[in-house]
Design an enzyme around this catalytic site. Sequence first.
Site, PDB file in Angstrom:
ATOM      1  CB  SER A 102      -0.956  -0.053   1.198  1.00 32.08           C
ATOM      2  OG  SER A 102      -1.933   0.942   1.114  1.00 32.08           O
ATOM      3  CG  ASP A 242      -2.969  -0.591  -2.148  1.00 33.23           C
ATOM      4  OD1 ASP A 242      -2.998   0.601  -1.768  1.00 33.23           O
ATOM      5  OD2 ASP A 242      -3.509  -1.511  -1.493  1.00 33.23           O
TER       6      ASP A 242
END
Length: 445
Positions: A102, A242
């Site tokens: 992420s 992400d």
Amino acid sequence: MGRLFGTDGVRGVANRELTAELALALGAATAQHLASSTGPGRRVAVVGRDPRASGEMLEAAVIAGLTSQGVDALRVGVLPTPAVAYLTGAYDADFGVMISASHNPMPDNGIKIFGPGGHKLDDATENRIESLVAAGPGLRPVGSEIGRVIDAEDAADRYLRHVSKACTTRLDGLTVVVDCAHGAASEVGPRAYRAAGARVIEINADPNGLNINDDCGSTHLEAIRAAVLAHGADLGVAHDGDADRCLAVDANGDLVDGDAIMVVLALAMQEAGELASDTLVTTVMSNLGLHLAMREAGVNVRTTGVGDRYVLEELRAGDYSLGGEQSGHIVMPGLGSTGDGIVTGLRLMTRMVATGASLAALASRMQTLPQVLINVQVTDKATAAAAPSVQAAVDRAETELGDTGRILLRPSGTEPLIRVMVEAADEEAAHRLATSVADAVSAAG
């Protein structure tokens, strides 16, 4: 072995904590769990990743683990986390695996697993997978029973058709700067916004495996602010590595965070009769200003612990239609099973076009109280948080704040950090009290 799963899957420094061996074991264990819980039959898993360099290694290892247990791996390549969640359902796969850390720095990586329909796993399932990792692979299939690897050539196009549903009006005439964080949205993000009619200026959309989240994206907004002002854009949207997050800046370069985005979307959905039970789900980190704005509009606010998984659980339990986090994870169950930064950006721009209002005007419905967040690096999160000196510092701060603010001490679920958050009536008090508590945490940790 300590617990593998944190608040958002398994994470660590790639090739140190998160090794190829562990990735293989997780792939195999997930496949074993699936076999034991669903009975006989050929099974399929969707596998995607963000563009960080270690993703190639970990993708190969995860796929090896899956196929070694007879599961076919449907490889979708570099796509956002919400794309993998969506495609798990769209391809009628048994589960999905996303390899990403992420917003974390490039050396980190992670493995996130989605169940049927693209929903995050519950604690019991994670515990079962961990026990299978510890036990080892057991019997392996041979011959034709070994899983196969299939490249899903239409994955990006399928996902783009899906996100287009978020845009209920054309965005012609709107100029947007998109910061892709050199991450998973670098291709599909600009394509989605252009397909909706917006004029798109993309920045940080050239991933090389090493530059993901490097002074860019939703955690570093300086570049997008400068670009919005330089191009005279109507707004900017910034994603993380992400692309499950979206933060925005208005035409003046001012931040519109996840709280303000939720207020804008909640009011839009309430007006359209789409805000289920007139309720918004958010976390304890949301600013008091959000609560005041929602109270004025007659919208109920349900509060959860920090982490989009807890927001998702509350959304599903109450059958609510909107929730999210200040960090920019915004979840609309009618448009996806998890937070989707591109969907959020499209919905925000749709509201601007539908009302003819600027983003600054829309976001002004929420007046943000001064909030200071300090991340304190510690060796032992539990010990530092429970230290008497830290509790004393918190007590002193709470006494001074009274009912004019609040303080929150929260260990990170993914990093060796304790987050100290203080809201107060004025900026000086918020900074001073947050610093005093952060100093106590640092000394104790």
